[in-house]
Scaffold this motif. Structure first.
Motif, PDB file in Angstrom:
ATOM      1  N   LEU A   1       0.823  -1.211   0.000  1.00 37.13           N
ATOM      2  CA  LEU A   1       0.000   0.000   0.000  1.00 37.13           C
ATOM      3  C   LEU A   1       0.854   1.257   0.000  1.00 37.13           C
ATOM      4  N   ALA A   2       1.971   1.223   0.753  1.00 33.87           N
ATOM      5  CA  ALA A   2       2.846   2.395   0.812  1.00 33.87           C
ATOM      6  C   ALA A   2       3.494   2.679  -0.531  1.00 33.87           C
ATOM      7  N   GLY A   3       3.600   1.666  -1.377  1.00 35.45           N
ATOM      8  CA  GLY A   3       4.140   1.874  -2.712  1.00 35.45           C
ATOM      9  C   GLY A   3       3.155   2.534  -3.661  1.00 35.45           C
ATOM     10  N   ARG A   4       1.898   2.661  -3.213  1.00 32.82           N
ATOM     11  CA  ARG A   4       0.851   3.214  -4.076  1.00 32.82           C
ATOM     12  C   ARG A   4       0.183   4.460  -3.512  1.00 32.82           C
ATOM     13  N   PHE A   5       0.184   4.579  -2.193  1.00 34.83           N
ATOM     14  CA  PHE A   5      -0.491   5.708  -1.550  1.00 34.83           C
ATOM     15  C   PHE A   5       0.326   6.193  -0.352  1.00 34.83           C
ATOM     16  N   PRO A   6       0.195   7.472   0.005  1.00 29.74           N
ATOM     17  CA  PRO A   6       0.727   7.889   1.305  1.00 29.74           C
ATOM     18  C   PRO A   6      -0.107   7.255   2.413  1.00 29.74           C
ATOM     19  N   LEU A   7       0.572   6.704   3.404  1.00 29.40           N
ATOM     20  CA  LEU A   7      -0.109   6.063   4.530  1.00 29.40           C
ATOM     21  C   LEU A   7      -0.008   6.935   5.774  1.00 29.40           C
ATOM     22  N   VAL A   8      -1.073   6.934   6.550  1.00 27.06           N
ATOM     23  CA  VAL A   8      -1.107   7.636   7.827  1.00 27.06           C
ATOM     24  C   VAL A   8      -1.603   6.651   8.878  1.00 27.06           C
TER      25      VAL A   8
END
Length: 234
Positions: free
Chosen positions: A120-127
């Motif tokens: 997921l971090a490779g596709r979106f900023p994660l919070v």
């Protein structure tokens, strides 16, 4: 239904979404008790009494509602009160809490968690968005997250919409552009909906959804299923 075309970032709950929390808490409480046996034996005896410990925690919750969003401070002050009632040095509370807190960070991620975070971090900023007191740097996953929002530092806890809005603001997006992922029906799913976010319910225990009038955008038994959904939708 989940509208993936709207997703520009993902906020993720931590405890019981990325790792099981109660084994960590039980182990940390055991380590704390062992430390108290050596350094504050009377307080250790008090902590060994479930009824006395429950009364202290209820008293702290009632007397310090200002700490309801700060699990660290609430536990620290509960330890301080136990030391005081046991006739031990209340100044030991900070060190005692550090013993507990350090052990609490020794989590064991669910098998699907780290691969999913990396995907997921490779596709979106994660919070990360949590009511707990996990330290992502100590746990070793901080590098995958653009920001970390926790109730202790922010001042309010989920399901308050403001903490969800803070997660969106941390990546300069509006709430409707953020997908929230979590295990708790009230705190995560309904909280996200009330804040204007889409949601994913991580239902690892095959629980029944309790709110027929309102459904999560997507339900999955593991984070691998969420990753597969993004893969299948391109």
């Amino acid at each position: 239904m989940l509208d993936l075309t709207r997703v520009r970032a993902i906020s993720i709950d931590l405890d019981d979404t990325l790792w099981p929390i109660w084994p960590c808490i039980e182990r940390a409480e055991k380590v704390l008790h062992e430390w108290l046996v050596i350094n504050a034996p009377m307080a250790a005896a008090l902590f060994a009494n479930p009824q006395a410990l429950r009364e202290i925690r209820q008293h702290m919750t009632h007397q310090r509602p200002d700490l309801k969003h700060d699990l660290s401070a609430l536990r620290r002050e509960s330890i301080r009160m136990a030391l005081y009632r046991a006739g031990e040095n209340p100044l030991l509370a900070d060190t005692a809490f550090d013993v507990f807190f350090s052990e609490r960070q020794r989590v064991t991620l669910f098998e699907d968690a780290l691969p999913a975070i990396e995907f997921l971090a490779g596709r979106f900023p994660l919070v990360s968005l949590s009511n707990g007191n996990a330290d992502l740097a100590r746990i070793g996953v901080a590098g995958h997250f653009r920001a970390a929002i926790c109730a202790r530092e922010f001042g309010v806890a989920k399901p308050d919409p403001r903490i969800f809005h803070a997660a969106a603001g941390a990546v300069d997006l509006s709430p409707e552009q953020v997908l929230h992922v979590g295990d708790d029906v009230l705190l995560d799913v309904l909280g996200a909906h009330n804040a204007g976010m889409q949601s994913v319910w991580v239902n690892r225990n095959a629980s029944l959804w309790p709110h027929p009038q309102e459904q999560p955008g997507f339900e999955c038994a593991s984070l691998s299923e969420l990753c597969a959904l993004f893969t299948s939708r391109g």
